[in-house]
Motif scaffolding. Structure first.
Motif, short mmCIF file in Angstrom:
data_model
loop_
_atom_site.label_atom_id
_atom_site.label_comp_id
_atom_site.label_asym_id
_atom_site.label_seq_id
_atom_site.Cartn_x
_atom_site.Cartn_y
_atom_site.Cartn_z
N GLY A 1 0.82 -1.21 0.00
CA GLY A 1 0.00 0.00 0.00
C GLY A 1 0.85 1.26 0.00
O GLY A 1 0.59 2.19 -0.75
N TRP A 2 1.90 1.26 0.84
CA TRP A 2 2.78 2.43 0.88
C TRP A 2 3.56 2.58 -0.42
O TRP A 2 3.80 3.71 -0.87
CB TRP A 2 3.75 2.35 2.07
CG TRP A 2 3.08 2.67 3.36
CD1 TRP A 2 2.87 1.83 4.41
CD2 TRP A 2 2.51 3.93 3.75
NE1 TRP A 2 2.21 2.48 5.42
CE2 TRP A 2 1.98 3.77 5.04
CE3 TRP A 2 2.38 5.17 3.12
CZ2 TRP A 2 1.34 4.81 5.71
CZ3 TRP A 2 1.75 6.20 3.79
CH2 TRP A 2 1.24 6.02 5.07
N TYR A 3 3.96 1.47 -1.04
CA TYR A 3 4.64 1.55 -2.33
C TYR A 3 3.74 2.17 -3.39
O TYR A 3 4.18 3.02 -4.18
CB TYR A 3 5.09 0.16 -2.81
CG TYR A 3 6.29 -0.40 -2.09
CD1 TYR A 3 7.31 0.43 -1.63
CD2 TYR A 3 6.42 -1.76 -1.89
CE1 TYR A 3 8.42 -0.08 -0.98
CE2 TYR A 3 7.53 -2.28 -1.23
CZ TYR A 3 8.51 -1.43 -0.78
OH TYR A 3 9.61 -1.94 -0.14
N LEU A 4 2.48 1.75 -3.41
CA LEU A 4 1.54 2.31 -4.40
C LEU A 4 1.31 3.80 -4.17
O LEU A 4 1.26 4.58 -5.12
CB LEU A 4 0.21 1.56 -4.35
CG LEU A 4 0.21 0.13 -4.88
CD1 LEU A 4 -1.16 -0.51 -4.72
CD2 LEU A 4 0.65 0.09 -6.33
N VAL A 5 1.18 4.19 -2.91
CA VAL A 5 1.02 5.61 -2.60
C VAL A 5 2.26 6.39 -3.03
O VAL A 5 2.16 7.46 -3.62
CB VAL A 5 0.73 5.83 -1.10
CG1 VAL A 5 0.82 7.30 -0.72
CG2 VAL A 5 -0.64 5.27 -0.74
#
Length: 198
Positions: free
Chosen positions: A105-109
């Motif tokens: 999720g943090w990578y996508l953000v």
């Protein structure tokens, strides 16, 4: 984090009232007449921008409501991304968390925020709302929340109709995948919610 990136990206237009994006001349300026009906009387170009240019109903209704709060179409245009970008980042995080874990999720953000200036979206146009609606649609589809998936797809009709067909295809292929995976048509709840969406 999303607000900081958006502030950095929008800072030049926020500090100068008359620094605007190019398409404001067609898609937004005439909405100033929501707060002052004496503006643009019998103006052919305004009539073209308001009606012939094809402003989606949801977009116009959103601006009409926000004009009651702020009273300035250019200000609404400049502030709207501060709502759209954090919401899109939140749903990107939820997609990553649903697919794998919070780290994804943090990578996508992070990818979303890095490429935000390059994509040149998230200003205040109706087409910029398509990214948020599509990300919401994908998240609810992955979460198997069929009612919210259908509601977001209906919103795409009112904000950016071009993306509705893509959402329909994704719902259709997701339904085929689910039916293939379960090998039965017995899950009536899923079929009913997909029926609402179609």
């Amino acid at each position: 984090l999303a607000l900081v990136v958006q502030l950095f990206h929008s800072y030049p237009s926020l500090t100068d009232r008359y620094a605007i994006a190019d398409d404001v001349r067609l898609s937004v300026y005439w909405m100033q007449s929501f707060s002052d009906s004496s503006l643009y009387p019998d103006d052919v170009l305004t009539s073209y921008s308001a009606y012939a240019y094809g402003q989606p109903l949801g977009f116009v209704a959103l601006y009409r409501v926000l004009m009651l709060l702020f009273g300035d179409a250019l200000l609404v245009f400049k502030l709207l991304p501060f709502l759209l970008v954090p919401l899109a980042a939140l749903f990107m995080f939820k997609i990553g968390d649903t697919l794998r874990d919070k780290r994804l999720g943090w990578y996508l953000v992070g990818l979303f925020l890095v490429f935000l200036p390059l994509m040149n979206v998230f200003r205040g146009y109706y087409k910029d709302m398509a990214v948020l609606l599509f990300v919401m649609f994908v998240y609810y589809l992955l979460s198997s929340d069929f009612l919210k998936t259908s509601l977001v797809m209906v919103l795409t009709v009112f904000f950016y109709p071009s993306i509705t067909l893509i959402c329909l295809f994704l719902m259709f292929f997701d339904l085929l995948y689910r039916l293939y995976r379960t090998k039965i048509l017995a899950n009536k709840k899923v079929i009913v919610h997909y029926g609402i969406g179609f």
